[in-house]
Design a protein around this motif. Structure first.
Motif, PDB file in Angstrom:
ATOM      1  N   PHE A  73       0.855  -1.187   0.000  1.00 41.26           N
ATOM      2  CA  PHE A  73       0.000   0.000   0.000  1.00 41.26           C
ATOM      3  C   PHE A  73       0.892   1.240   0.000  1.00 41.26           C
ATOM      4  CE2 PHE A  73      -2.158  -3.050   3.022  1.00 41.26           C
ATOM      5  CZ  PHE A  73      -3.060  -3.556   2.091  1.00 41.26           C
ATOM      6  N   THR A  74       0.614   2.179  -0.900  1.00 41.13           N
ATOM      7  CA  THR A  74       1.404   3.411  -0.972  1.00 41.13           C
ATOM      8  C   THR A  74       0.476   4.609  -1.082  1.00 41.13           C
ATOM      9  OG1 THR A  74       3.194   2.249  -2.114  1.00 41.13           O
ATOM     10  CG2 THR A  74       3.223   4.652  -2.196  1.00 41.13           C
ATOM     11  N   LEU A  75       0.690   5.603  -0.231  1.00 39.40           N
ATOM     12  CA  LEU A  75      -0.117   6.816  -0.226  1.00 39.40           C
ATOM     13  C   LEU A  75       0.714   7.972  -0.787  1.00 39.40           C
ATOM     14  CD1 LEU A  75      -3.024   7.484   0.871  1.00 39.40           C
ATOM     15  CD2 LEU A  75      -1.865   8.506   2.830  1.00 39.40           C
ATOM     16  N   GLY A  76       0.148   8.684  -1.754  1.00 38.69           N
ATOM     17  CA  GLY A  76       0.816   9.865  -2.286  1.00 38.69           C
ATOM     18  C   GLY A  76       0.606  11.050  -1.363  1.00 38.69           C
ATOM     19  N   VAL A  77       1.678  11.548  -0.764  1.00 40.52           N
ATOM     20  CA  VAL A  77       1.565  12.617   0.227  1.00 40.52           C
ATOM     21  C   VAL A  77       2.221  13.912  -0.234  1.00 40.52           C
ATOM     22  CG1 VAL A  77       1.442  10.973   2.136  1.00 40.52           C
ATOM     23  CG2 VAL A  77       3.670  11.904   1.464  1.00 40.52           C
ATOM     24  N   GLY A  78       2.671  13.942  -1.477  1.00 42.00           N
ATOM     25  CA  GLY A  78       3.327  15.149  -1.994  1.00 42.00           C
ATOM     26  C   GLY A  78       2.895  15.402  -3.425  1.00 42.00           C
ATOM     27  N   GLU A  79       3.872  15.559  -4.305  1.00 42.21           N
ATOM     28  CA  GLU A  79       3.584  15.783  -5.709  1.00 42.21           C
ATOM     29  C   GLU A  79       2.992  14.517  -6.327  1.00 42.21           C
ATOM     30  OE1 GLU A  79       6.055  17.498  -9.617  1.00 42.21           O
ATOM     31  OE2 GLU A  79       7.109  16.762  -7.839  1.00 42.21           O
ATOM     32  N   VAL A  80       1.949  14.695  -7.149  1.00 43.34           N
ATOM     33  CA  VAL A  80       1.302  13.573  -7.841  1.00 43.34           C
ATOM     34  C   VAL A  80       1.327  13.870  -9.336  1.00 43.34           C
ATOM     35  CG1 VAL A  80      -0.825  12.277  -8.179  1.00 43.34           C
ATOM     36  CG2 VAL A  80      -0.156  13.001  -5.869  1.00 43.34           C
ATOM     37  N   LEU A  81       1.901  12.944 -10.109  1.00 43.44           N
ATOM     38  CA  LEU A  81       2.086  13.139 -11.549  1.00 43.44           C
ATOM     39  C   LEU A  81       1.369  12.049 -12.322  1.00 43.44           C
ATOM     40  CD1 LEU A  81       5.947  13.759 -11.432  1.00 43.44           C
ATOM     41  CD2 LEU A  81       4.162  15.507 -11.545  1.00 43.44           C
ATOM     42  N   THR A 107      -3.585  18.481  -5.542  1.00 40.33           N
ATOM     43  CA  THR A 107      -3.428  17.688  -4.323  1.00 40.33           C
ATOM     44  C   THR A 107      -3.741  18.525  -3.086  1.00 40.33           C
ATOM     45  OG1 THR A 107      -1.065  18.253  -4.091  1.00 40.33           O
ATOM     46  CG2 THR A 107      -1.607  16.277  -5.381  1.00 40.33           C
ATOM     47  N   ASP A 108      -3.888  17.838  -1.969  1.00 41.31           N
ATOM     48  CA  ASP A 108      -3.991  18.460  -0.650  1.00 41.31           C
ATOM     49  C   ASP A 108      -2.988  17.734   0.238  1.00 41.31           C
ATOM     50  OD1 ASP A 108      -4.601  19.214   1.976  1.00 41.31           O
ATOM     51  OD2 ASP A 108      -6.738  19.444   1.556  1.00 41.31           O
ATOM     52  N   GLN A 109      -1.761  18.231   0.243  1.00 43.72           N
ATOM     53  CA  GLN A 109      -0.681  17.513   0.899  1.00 43.72           C
ATOM     54  C   GLN A 109      -0.853  17.475   2.412  1.00 43.72           C
ATOM     55  OE1 GLN A 109       3.165  18.808  -0.544  1.00 43.72           O
ATOM     56  NE2 GLN A 109       2.496  18.785  -2.676  1.00 43.72           N
ATOM     57  N   GLU A 110      -1.420  18.511   2.980  1.00 42.32           N
ATOM     58  CA  GLU A 110      -1.643  18.515   4.429  1.00 42.32           C
ATOM     59  C   GLU A 110      -2.589  17.379   4.821  1.00 42.32           C
ATOM     60  OE1 GLU A 110      -3.642  21.306   7.952  1.00 42.32           O
ATOM     61  OE2 GLU A 110      -3.539  22.038   5.885  1.00 42.32           O
ATOM     62  N   PHE A 111      -3.684  17.249   4.083  1.00 41.55           N
ATOM     63  CA  PHE A 111      -4.633  16.172   4.370  1.00 41.55           C
ATOM     64  C   PHE A 111      -3.981  14.811   4.152  1.00 41.55           C
ATOM     65  CE2 PHE A 111      -7.752  13.033   3.156  1.00 41.55           C
ATOM     66  CZ  PHE A 111      -8.743  13.186   4.111  1.00 41.55           C
ATOM     67  N   ALA A 112      -3.245  14.665   3.045  1.00 45.36           N
ATOM     68  CA  ALA A 112      -2.631  13.385   2.723  1.00 45.36           C
ATOM     69  C   ALA A 112      -1.649  12.952   3.803  1.00 45.36           C
ATOM     70  CB  ALA A 112      -1.924  13.476   1.373  1.00 45.36           C
ATOM     71  N   ARG A 113      -0.873  13.886   4.299  1.00 40.65           N
ATOM     72  CA  ARG A 113       0.116  13.524   5.325  1.00 40.65           C
ATOM     73  C   ARG A 113      -0.560  13.216   6.654  1.00 40.65           C
ATOM     74  NH1 ARG A 113       4.573  18.079   3.307  1.00 40.65           N
ATOM     75  NH2 ARG A 113       4.954  17.007   1.307  1.00 40.65           N
ATOM     76  N   SER A 114      -1.637  13.918   6.950  1.00 37.92           N
ATOM     77  CA  SER A 114      -2.412  13.591   8.159  1.00 37.92           C
ATOM     78  C   SER A 114      -3.044  12.215   8.027  1.00 37.92           C
ATOM     79  CB  SER A 114      -3.494  14.648   8.394  1.00 37.92           C
ATOM     80  OG  SER A 114      -2.930  15.919   8.663  1.00 37.92           O
ATOM     81  N   LEU A 115      -3.547  11.900   6.828  1.00 35.93           N
ATOM     82  CA  LEU A 115      -4.143  10.591   6.601  1.00 35.93           C
ATOM     83  C   LEU A 115      -3.107   9.485   6.788  1.00 35.93           C
ATOM     84  CD1 LEU A 115      -6.658   8.980   5.651  1.00 35.93           C
ATOM     85  CD2 LEU A 115      -5.818   9.271   3.310  1.00 35.93           C
ATOM     86  N   ALA A 116      -1.917   9.677   6.253  1.00 37.78           N
ATOM     87  CA  ALA A 116      -0.855   8.680   6.420  1.00 37.78           C
ATOM     88  C   ALA A 116      -0.536   8.461   7.891  1.00 37.78           C
ATOM     89  CB  ALA A 116       0.399   9.123   5.655  1.00 37.78           C
ATOM     90  N   GLN A 117      -0.431   9.548   8.641  1.00 38.95           N
ATOM     91  CA  GLN A 117      -0.119   9.430  10.068  1.00 38.95           C
ATOM     92  C   GLN A 117      -1.218   8.677  10.806  1.00 38.95           C
ATOM     93  OE1 GLN A 117       2.792  10.452  11.664  1.00 38.95           O
ATOM     94  NE2 GLN A 117       1.915   9.260  13.345  1.00 38.95           N
ATOM     95  N   GLN A 118      -2.462   9.015  10.509  1.00 36.21           N
ATOM     96  CA  GLN A 118      -3.579   8.358  11.182  1.00 36.21           C
ATOM     97  C   GLN A 118      -3.662   6.883  10.812  1.00 36.21           C
ATOM     98  OE1 GLN A 118      -5.431   9.516  13.576  1.00 36.21           O
ATOM     99  NE2 GLN A 118      -4.651  11.608  13.507  1.00 36.21           N
ATOM    100  N   PRO A 131      -9.037  18.270  -5.135  1.00 33.30           N
ATOM    101  CA  PRO A 131      -7.713  17.665  -4.967  1.00 33.30           C
ATOM    102  C   PRO A 131      -7.825  16.179  -4.684  1.00 33.30           C
ATOM    103  CG  PRO A 131      -8.296  18.963  -3.036  1.00 33.30           C
ATOM    104  CD  PRO A 131      -9.356  19.229  -4.056  1.00 33.30           C
ATOM    105  N   VAL A 132      -6.790  15.442  -5.057  1.00 29.22           N
ATOM    106  CA  VAL A 132      -6.811  13.994  -4.921  1.00 29.22           C
ATOM    107  C   VAL A 132      -5.680  13.518  -4.020  1.00 29.22           C
ATOM    108  CG1 VAL A 132      -7.871  13.706  -7.187  1.00 29.22           C
ATOM    109  CG2 VAL A 132      -5.375  13.588  -6.983  1.00 29.22           C
ATOM    110  N   VAL A 133      -5.963  12.411  -3.330  1.00 32.03           N
ATOM    111  CA  VAL A 133      -4.953  11.678  -2.584  1.00 32.03           C
ATOM    112  C   VAL A 133      -4.940  10.260  -3.150  1.00 32.03           C
ATOM    113  CG1 VAL A 133      -4.215  10.777  -0.356  1.00 32.03           C
ATOM    114  CG2 VAL A 133      -5.271  13.034  -0.493  1.00 32.03           C
ATOM    115  N   PRO A 134      -3.919   9.870  -3.904  1.00 31.11           N
ATOM    116  CA  PRO A 134      -3.890   8.520  -4.470  1.00 31.11           C
ATOM    117  C   PRO A 134      -3.391   7.496  -3.448  1.00 31.11           C
ATOM    118  CG  PRO A 134      -2.025   9.775  -5.280  1.00 31.11           C
ATOM    119  CD  PRO A 134      -2.811  10.701  -4.398  1.00 31.11           C
TER     120      PRO A 134
END
Length: 314
Positions: free
Chosen positions: A70-78, A92-103, A137-140
């Protein structure tokens, strides 16, 4: 508190973008395309602030040198941009993505993270059709469904449940859509096991999967020739049963399947149904709506679209 407001599962195929003129079953193709539009409208009606896109990657963003479960995109998404799919930087919404990864880590799902993630049609097909015209914005979230050993299906169910908990734990009162891209049944002309290729085509594919990082386009023309020359293998009875179980809110039972069970019933491409199970689990396996099912041999895939709306969301 943030919350999930809608879930969508939709098949993908780059051949839909490039081989429309080869379609014999035009009515089936149009029914699937119209269902994608209906799902897109359901997403728009839910007014999400962000979309988590759960999909696979067809060796254009991951290679055999490293493929986490499982891999979560937490920064640039291409976007890779193959076969007329979206290319280049995605919103993207990097703040949300990084919070999601932490949680998710706190909840017990050790997702890998990528600060520069390249996605292919396993994710961008959803952006192209399910988010068409929507500035969301997307979080892949990429699930390994092609390079054995694959994550267990029950682990994907737990991942989905943990996504729901993680979203609720994130502040900001965001509304979240969860989109699953992949399936339904299909058989790709790929090695049964990358560790044991047979014949020139399979050896070429394994070479491409191992050495494609930074150079995937060099292999892409022959890859597509191998795909388009393949004999279609679909399992419509399985697909229809799967979508009926989505409508009844009974997809959880697929979490007991093994990878071997799923391949026998839905082909090696059916392994992508991990994305649907993860999405449905994030929606607590609420009953959904089957918007369309179109067996499309011209695209090598049983094409389906389903929507799950939590209680209180019309």
């Amino acid at each position: 508190m943030s919350d999930i407001v809608v879930g969508v599962g939709a098949s993908h195929s780059t051949l839909m973008n490039t081989h429309w003129d080869k379609v014999v079953h035009t009515g089936r193709a149009e029914r699937f395309r119209d269902a994608l539009g209906e799902a897109r409208d359901a997403v728009a009606a839910a007014e999400p602030d962000i979309a988590i896109i759960i999909g696979s990657n067809h060796f254009r963003g991951f290679w055999l040198d490293m493929i986490p479960p499982f891999t979560l995109g937490v920064g640039e998404v291409l976007g890779a941009g193959e076969a007329k799919t979206p290319k280049g930087p995605q919103r993207t919404d990097q703040e949300f993505a990084r919070s999601l990864a932490q949680q998710l880590i706190e909840a017990g799902t050790e997702v890998a993270i990528s600060a520069r993630l390249q996605i292919d049609h396993g994710q961008t097909h959803a952006i192209q059709y399910l988010l068409s015209g929507l500035e969301i914005p997307v979080v892949p979230l990429v699930i390994n469904v092609f390079a054995a050993p694959l994550p267990r299906l029950d682990r994907c169910v737990q991942l989905g449940r943990n996504i729901a908990d993680a979203v609720r734990a994130i502040g900001g009162d965001r509304k979240v859509a969860v989109l699953a891209s992949g399936g339904l049944s299909h058989q790709l002309p790929w090695p049964a096991d990358w560790r044991d290729p047979h014949g020139d085509d399979e050896e070429f594919l394994v070479e491409a999967w191992l050495n494609g990082r930074g150079d995937w386009e060099r292999y892409d023309q022959r890859r597509r020739e191998i795909i388009t020359a393949a004999r279609p293998v679909l399992f419509p009875e399985f697909d229809e049963r799967f979508l009926a179980d989505l409508e009844k809110g009974e997809l959880a039972r697929y979490g007991t399947f093994t990878s071997e069970d799923l391949e026998k019933l839905a082909g090696n491409g059916g392994q992508e149904l991990r994305t649907w199970l993860t999405m449905a689990a994030a929606l607590d396996f609420a009953p959904g709506r089957n918007l369309a099912y179109s067996p499309m041999p011209e695209w090598l895939t049983g094409m389906g679209v389903g929507v799950i709306e939590p209680a209180g969301v019309s």
